[in-house]
Design a protein around this motif. Structure first.
Motif, short mmCIF file in Angstrom:
data_model
loop_
_atom_site.label_atom_id
_atom_site.label_comp_id
_atom_site.label_asym_id
_atom_site.label_seq_id
_atom_site.Cartn_x
_atom_site.Cartn_y
_atom_site.Cartn_z
N ASP A 188 -2.50 -10.35 44.39
CA ASP A 188 -2.29 -8.44 43.67
C ASP A 188 -1.88 -8.90 41.92
OD1 ASP A 188 -2.32 -6.99 45.94
OD2 ASP A 188 -0.43 -7.85 46.44
N TRP A 189 -1.62 -10.01 42.32
CA TRP A 189 -1.52 -10.85 40.39
C TRP A 189 -1.51 -12.65 40.48
CZ3 TRP A 189 0.72 -14.56 37.17
CH2 TRP A 189 0.82 -14.25 35.92
N VAL A 190 -2.55 -12.67 39.86
CA VAL A 190 -2.78 -14.31 40.18
C VAL A 190 -2.84 -14.79 38.28
CG1 VAL A 190 -4.47 -16.12 41.06
CG2 VAL A 190 -5.10 -14.58 42.11
N GLY A 191 -2.19 -16.09 38.37
CA GLY A 191 -1.98 -16.05 36.94
C GLY A 191 -1.99 -17.55 37.18
N PHE A 192 -1.59 -18.57 35.51
CA PHE A 192 -1.32 -19.73 35.50
C PHE A 192 -0.49 -19.90 34.43
CE2 PHE A 192 -5.91 -20.17 37.52
CZ PHE A 192 -5.51 -21.29 37.78
N TYR A 193 0.20 -20.63 34.82
CA TYR A 193 1.24 -20.84 32.75
C TYR A 193 1.39 -22.13 32.95
CZ TYR A 193 4.10 -16.11 33.85
OH TYR A 193 3.90 -15.16 33.92
N PHE A 194 1.72 -23.08 31.74
CA PHE A 194 1.96 -23.84 31.45
C PHE A 194 2.71 -24.11 30.52
CE2 PHE A 194 -3.43 -22.94 32.51
CZ PHE A 194 -3.33 -24.05 33.35
N LYS A 195 3.11 -25.81 30.15
CA LYS A 195 3.93 -25.71 29.17
C LYS A 195 3.84 -25.71 27.95
CE LYS A 195 7.26 -29.90 28.61
NZ LYS A 195 7.55 -30.96 27.73
N ASN A 196 4.75 -24.68 27.08
CA ASN A 196 4.58 -24.61 25.68
C ASN A 196 4.59 -25.46 24.86
OD1 ASN A 196 4.05 -23.01 23.68
ND2 ASN A 196 4.84 -21.79 24.23
N GLU A 204 9.24 -24.24 27.99
CA GLU A 204 9.05 -22.84 28.23
C GLU A 204 7.85 -23.04 29.22
OE1 GLU A 204 10.11 -21.41 24.89
OE2 GLU A 204 7.76 -21.15 23.77
N LEU A 205 7.39 -22.62 29.44
CA LEU A 205 5.65 -21.25 29.97
C LEU A 205 5.21 -20.75 29.20
CD1 LEU A 205 7.14 -21.87 33.79
CD2 LEU A 205 5.94 -23.89 32.42
N LYS A 206 4.24 -21.01 29.45
CA LYS A 206 3.74 -19.69 28.50
C LYS A 206 2.30 -19.16 29.20
CE LYS A 206 1.35 -18.89 24.16
NZ LYS A 206 1.35 -19.15 22.36
N LEU A 207 1.88 -18.04 29.31
CA LEU A 207 1.11 -17.85 29.94
C LEU A 207 -0.67 -17.49 29.61
CD1 LEU A 207 0.06 -15.36 33.14
CD2 LEU A 207 0.54 -13.86 30.80
N ALA A 208 -1.23 -17.85 30.55
CA ALA A 208 -2.52 -19.03 29.88
C ALA A 208 -3.19 -17.40 30.60
CB ALA A 208 -2.81 -19.48 30.20
N GLN A 209 -3.99 -17.47 31.63
CA GLN A 209 -5.33 -16.93 32.02
C GLN A 209 -4.54 -15.69 33.47
OE1 GLN A 209 -5.97 -20.21 31.10
NE2 GLN A 209 -7.02 -19.21 29.03
N PHE A 210 -5.23 -14.44 34.29
CA PHE A 210 -4.13 -13.86 34.41
C PHE A 210 -5.53 -13.03 35.32
CE2 PHE A 210 -2.49 -11.41 30.98
CZ PHE A 210 -2.31 -10.59 31.84
N THR A 256 2.26 -7.92 32.07
CA THR A 256 3.35 -8.46 31.72
C THR A 256 3.97 -8.71 30.83
OG1 THR A 256 4.53 -9.72 33.27
CG2 THR A 256 2.62 -11.10 32.83
N GLU A 257 5.05 -8.51 30.97
CA GLU A 257 6.07 -8.86 29.82
C GLU A 257 6.15 -10.69 29.26
OE1 GLU A 257 10.50 -7.36 31.14
OE2 GLU A 257 8.76 -5.70 30.96
N HIS A 258 6.14 -10.61 30.65
CA HIS A 258 6.81 -12.42 31.12
C HIS A 258 5.76 -13.20 30.50
CE1 HIS A 258 10.33 -10.97 33.08
NE2 HIS A 258 10.02 -9.68 33.75
N THR A 259 5.09 -12.65 29.48
CA THR A 259 4.53 -14.40 28.44
C THR A 259 5.17 -15.50 28.11
OG1 THR A 259 5.18 -12.96 26.72
CG2 THR A 259 3.14 -12.79 27.43
N ILE A 260 6.71 -15.88 28.05
CA ILE A 260 7.21 -16.79 28.18
C ILE A 260 8.67 -16.77 29.27
CG2 ILE A 260 8.68 -18.06 26.66
CD1 ILE A 260 5.61 -17.59 25.51
N ILE A 261 8.45 -18.24 30.01
CA ILE A 261 9.00 -18.07 30.90
C ILE A 261 9.62 -19.34 30.14
CG2 ILE A 261 9.80 -18.53 33.02
CD1 ILE A 261 7.15 -16.16 33.88
#
Length: 150
Positions: free
Chosen positions: A39-47, A52-58, A63-68
């Motif tokens: 239902d949700w598919v995305g990539f996070y990459f090291k920022n 921290e991780l940063k949301l890339a394509q999804f 989501t509000e969680h663009t930085i984790i």
């Protein structure tokens, strides 16, 4: 799930002449369209140099969680552990970041380039207890293919 078909289609996307960002988006769109419980598919990459991780394509609901931060949530834990993380019921996880009330299960697979964990693919499902060894196999295949072009 027809793993062979899915892997062949992923191979076509990875081999395409499009830019990396477009390939990542195409993978998100393809997986979400082909697998009913993705239902949700995305990539996070090291920022950069940050822990921290940063949301890339999804694909899926925003989501509000663009930085984790590393260590926080399932994605943050994978950034630290360097291991696959399959959560069949997110309500049983103490260190879980909710991306929405509909999410019941999550799977996160790290992407390694030259032995370094540079990011991950993250799948959320609105169905509990839905991920199998086939999902893990498929997503590991995708991450391995991506490690060559990233």
């Amino acid at each position: 799930m027809n793993i062979t078909y899915l892997q062949e289609e992923i191979d076509k996307i990875v081999a395409s002449s499009t830019k990396i960002d477009e390939k990542l988006q195409a993978i998100c769109d393809f997986l979400e369209a082909e697998i009913s419980y993705y239902d949700w598919v995305g990539f996070y990459f090291k920022n950069g140099d940050k822990e921290e991780l940063k949301l890339a394509q999804f694909t899926g609901e925003p989501t509000e969680h663009t930085i984790i931060p590393f260590g926080k949530g399932i994605c943050g834990q994978v950034a630290v552990s360097n291991e696959n993380f399959v959560v069949q019921d997110v309500s049983e996880q103490d260190n879980y970041i909710s991306c929405g009330w509909k999410v019941k299960s999550e799977i996160v697979i790290p992407i390694f380039v030259n032995g370094e964990n540079i990011g991950q693919i993250d799948i959320d499902s609105h169905t509990a207890n839905t991920f199998s060894a086939k999902d893990e196999e498929l997503l590991m295949y995708i991450c391995k293919k991506l490690s060559v072009i990233l």
